[in-house]
Design a protein around this motif. Structure first.
Motif, PDB file in Angstrom:
ATOM      1  N   VAL A  10       0.931  -1.298   0.013  1.00 54.12           N
ATOM      2  CA  VAL A  10       0.138   0.041  -0.122  1.00 54.12           C
ATOM      3  C   VAL A  10       0.791   1.272  -0.017  1.00 54.12           C
ATOM      4  O   VAL A  10       0.790   2.190  -0.780  1.00 54.12           O
ATOM      5  CB  VAL A  10      -0.804  -0.139   1.213  1.00 54.12           C
ATOM      6  N   ILE A  11       1.998   1.440   0.742  1.00 54.13           N
ATOM      7  CA  ILE A  11       2.762   2.271   0.957  1.00 54.13           C
ATOM      8  C   ILE A  11       3.460   2.615  -0.206  1.00 54.13           C
ATOM      9  O   ILE A  11       3.583   3.504  -1.044  1.00 54.13           O
ATOM     10  CB  ILE A  11       3.794   2.341   1.806  1.00 54.13           C
ATOM     11  N   ALA A  12       4.049   1.466  -1.150  1.00 55.44           N
ATOM     12  CA  ALA A  12       4.549   1.693  -2.195  1.00 55.44           C
ATOM     13  C   ALA A  12       3.710   2.316  -3.285  1.00 55.44           C
ATOM     14  O   ALA A  12       4.207   3.007  -4.151  1.00 55.44           O
ATOM     15  CB  ALA A  12       5.201   0.065  -2.678  1.00 55.44           C
ATOM     16  N   GLU A  13       2.446   1.609  -3.279  1.00 52.44           N
ATOM     17  CA  GLU A  13       1.598   2.236  -4.451  1.00 52.44           C
ATOM     18  C   GLU A  13       1.213   3.434  -4.313  1.00 52.44           C
ATOM     19  O   GLU A  13       1.096   4.445  -5.150  1.00 52.44           O
ATOM     20  CB  GLU A  13       0.597   1.228  -4.485  1.00 52.44           C
ATOM     21  N   LEU A  14       1.138   4.039  -2.714  1.00 53.30           N
ATOM     22  CA  LEU A  14       0.760   5.400  -2.799  1.00 53.30           C
ATOM     23  C   LEU A  14       2.075   6.326  -3.155  1.00 53.30           C
ATOM     24  O   LEU A  14       1.782   7.376  -3.703  1.00 53.30           O
ATOM     25  CB  LEU A  14       0.470   5.738  -1.316  1.00 53.30           C
ATOM     26  N   GLN A  15       3.162   5.676  -2.863  1.00 55.21           N
ATOM     27  CA  GLN A  15       4.265   6.670  -3.270  1.00 55.21           C
ATOM     28  C   GLN A  15       4.423   6.747  -4.912  1.00 55.21           C
ATOM     29  O   GLN A  15       5.032   7.780  -5.546  1.00 55.21           O
ATOM     30  CB  GLN A  15       5.513   6.030  -2.384  1.00 55.21           C
ATOM     31  N   PRO A  19       3.999  10.883  -5.867  1.00 55.10           N
ATOM     32  CA  PRO A  19       5.436  10.962  -5.465  1.00 55.10           C
ATOM     33  C   PRO A  19       5.513  12.240  -4.369  1.00 55.10           C
ATOM     34  O   PRO A  19       4.972  13.189  -4.622  1.00 55.10           O
ATOM     35  CB  PRO A  19       6.366  11.381  -6.625  1.00 55.10           C
ATOM     36  N   GLY A  20       6.148  12.010  -3.516  1.00 51.99           N
ATOM     37  CA  GLY A  20       6.378  13.061  -2.593  1.00 51.99           C
ATOM     38  C   GLY A  20       5.825  12.829  -1.167  1.00 51.99           C
ATOM     39  O   GLY A  20       6.012  13.633  -0.191  1.00 51.99           O
ATOM     40  N   CYS A  21       4.384  12.088  -1.022  1.00 52.14           N
ATOM     41  CA  CYS A  21       3.830  11.626  -0.111  1.00 52.14           C
ATOM     42  C   CYS A  21       4.439  10.910   0.794  1.00 52.14           C
ATOM     43  O   CYS A  21       5.416  10.204   0.402  1.00 52.14           O
ATOM     44  CB  CYS A  21       2.298  11.351  -0.315  1.00 52.14           C
ATOM     45  N   GLU A  22       4.337  11.095   2.126  1.00 54.02           N
ATOM     46  CA  GLU A  22       4.918  10.160   3.128  1.00 54.02           C
ATOM     47  C   GLU A  22       4.077   9.263   3.819  1.00 54.02           C
ATOM     48  O   GLU A  22       3.646   9.759   5.147  1.00 54.02           O
ATOM     49  CB  GLU A  22       5.810  10.932   3.936  1.00 54.02           C
ATOM     50  N   PRO A  23       3.250   8.262   3.144  1.00 54.82           N
ATOM     51  CA  PRO A  23       2.526   7.409   3.795  1.00 54.82           C
ATOM     52  C   PRO A  23       3.090   6.757   5.216  1.00 54.82           C
ATOM     53  O   PRO A  23       2.219   6.606   6.319  1.00 54.82           O
ATOM     54  CB  PRO A  23       1.942   6.623   2.865  1.00 54.82           C
ATOM     55  N   GLU A  24       3.879   6.566   5.399  1.00 54.21           N
ATOM     56  CA  GLU A  24       4.714   6.003   6.491  1.00 54.21           C
ATOM     57  C   GLU A  24       4.835   6.837   7.722  1.00 54.21           C
ATOM     58  O   GLU A  24       4.667   6.483   8.828  1.00 54.21           O
ATOM     59  CB  GLU A  24       6.194   5.507   6.320  1.00 54.21           C
ATOM     60  N   ILE A  47      -6.278   3.244  -6.121  1.00 52.00           N
ATOM     61  CA  ILE A  47      -7.108   2.068  -5.968  1.00 52.00           C
ATOM     62  C   ILE A  47      -6.799   1.160  -7.261  1.00 52.00           C
ATOM     63  O   ILE A  47      -6.887  -0.187  -6.982  1.00 52.00           O
ATOM     64  CB  ILE A  47      -8.657   2.632  -5.784  1.00 52.00           C
ATOM     65  N   ILE A  48      -6.698   1.719  -8.360  1.00 50.50           N
ATOM     66  CA  ILE A  48      -6.456   1.050  -9.489  1.00 50.50           C
ATOM     67  C   ILE A  48      -5.335   0.292  -9.461  1.00 50.50           C
ATOM     68  O   ILE A  48      -5.206  -0.963  -9.901  1.00 50.50           O
ATOM     69  CB  ILE A  48      -6.554   1.870 -10.654  1.00 50.50           C
ATOM     70  N   ALA A  49      -4.168   0.940  -8.961  1.00 51.72           N
ATOM     71  CA  ALA A  49      -2.901   0.213  -8.772  1.00 51.72           C
ATOM     72  C   ALA A  49      -2.987  -0.776  -7.730  1.00 51.72           C
ATOM     73  O   ALA A  49      -2.297  -1.844  -8.010  1.00 51.72           O
ATOM     74  CB  ALA A  49      -1.891   1.420  -8.317  1.00 51.72           C
ATOM     75  N   LEU A  50      -3.746  -0.708  -6.774  1.00 53.22           N
ATOM     76  CA  LEU A  50      -3.863  -1.842  -5.692  1.00 53.22           C
ATOM     77  C   LEU A  50      -4.589  -3.086  -6.461  1.00 53.22           C
ATOM     78  O   LEU A  50      -4.043  -4.113  -6.158  1.00 53.22           O
ATOM     79  CB  LEU A  50      -4.671  -1.440  -4.421  1.00 53.22           C
ATOM     80  N   HIS A  51      -5.689  -2.796  -7.143  1.00 56.37           N
ATOM     81  CA  HIS A  51      -6.207  -3.617  -7.843  1.00 56.37           C
ATOM     82  C   HIS A  51      -4.968  -4.556  -8.911  1.00 56.37           C
ATOM     83  O   HIS A  51      -5.202  -5.795  -8.773  1.00 56.37           O
ATOM     84  CB  HIS A  51      -7.226  -3.228  -8.868  1.00 56.37           C
ATOM     85  N   LYS A  52      -4.758  -3.992  -9.684  1.00 58.26           N
ATOM     86  CA  LYS A  52      -3.536  -4.373 -10.527  1.00 58.26           C
ATOM     87  C   LYS A  52      -2.270  -5.073  -9.538  1.00 58.26           C
ATOM     88  O   LYS A  52      -1.977  -6.189 -10.109  1.00 58.26           O
ATOM     89  CB  LYS A  52      -2.944  -3.378 -11.506  1.00 58.26           C
ATOM     90  N   ALA A  53      -1.887  -4.653  -8.665  1.00 53.76           N
ATOM     91  CA  ALA A  53      -0.900  -5.400  -7.946  1.00 53.76           C
ATOM     92  C   ALA A  53      -1.128  -6.563  -7.152  1.00 53.76           C
ATOM     93  O   ALA A  53      -0.393  -7.414  -7.266  1.00 53.76           O
ATOM     94  CB  ALA A  53       0.069  -4.352  -7.108  1.00 53.76           C
TER      95      ALA A  53
END
Length: 80
Positions: A10-15, A19-24, A47-53
């Motif tokens: 989730v953190i990787a997909e958010l980044q 880019p530049g967000c710091e979900p951690e 959400i789309i990235a999570l679905h694909k990953a």
């Protein structure tokens, strides 16, 4: 997958999406969009990235359930 593995993805997909967000550093129980200052288009791309990953279908009706990092991890864990 374990919850820890899901959180890492989730953190990787958010980044990747914002880019530049710091979900951690975000409050895991805080509103994700507010915590990370991401707009609705970034959220949809996330959400789309999570679905694909993860190969997990996430219907639009479930988007409100994905408001925090903890909720996202729990949802994905329950549906994997």
């Amino acid at each position: 997958m374990t919850k820890e593995e899901i959180l890492a993805r989730v953190i990787a997909e958010l980044q990747n999406v914002a880019p530049g967000c710091e979900p951690e550093n975000a409050d895991p129980d805080g509103d994700l969009r507010e915590e990370l200052e991401i707009d609705s288009m970034d959220f949809l791309n996330f959400i789309i990235a999570l679905h694909k990953a993860l190969h997990i279908d996430i219907p639009e009706s479930d988007y409100p359930k994905l408001s925090t990092l903890n909720n996202i991890v729990a949802y994905l864990h329950d549906h994997s």
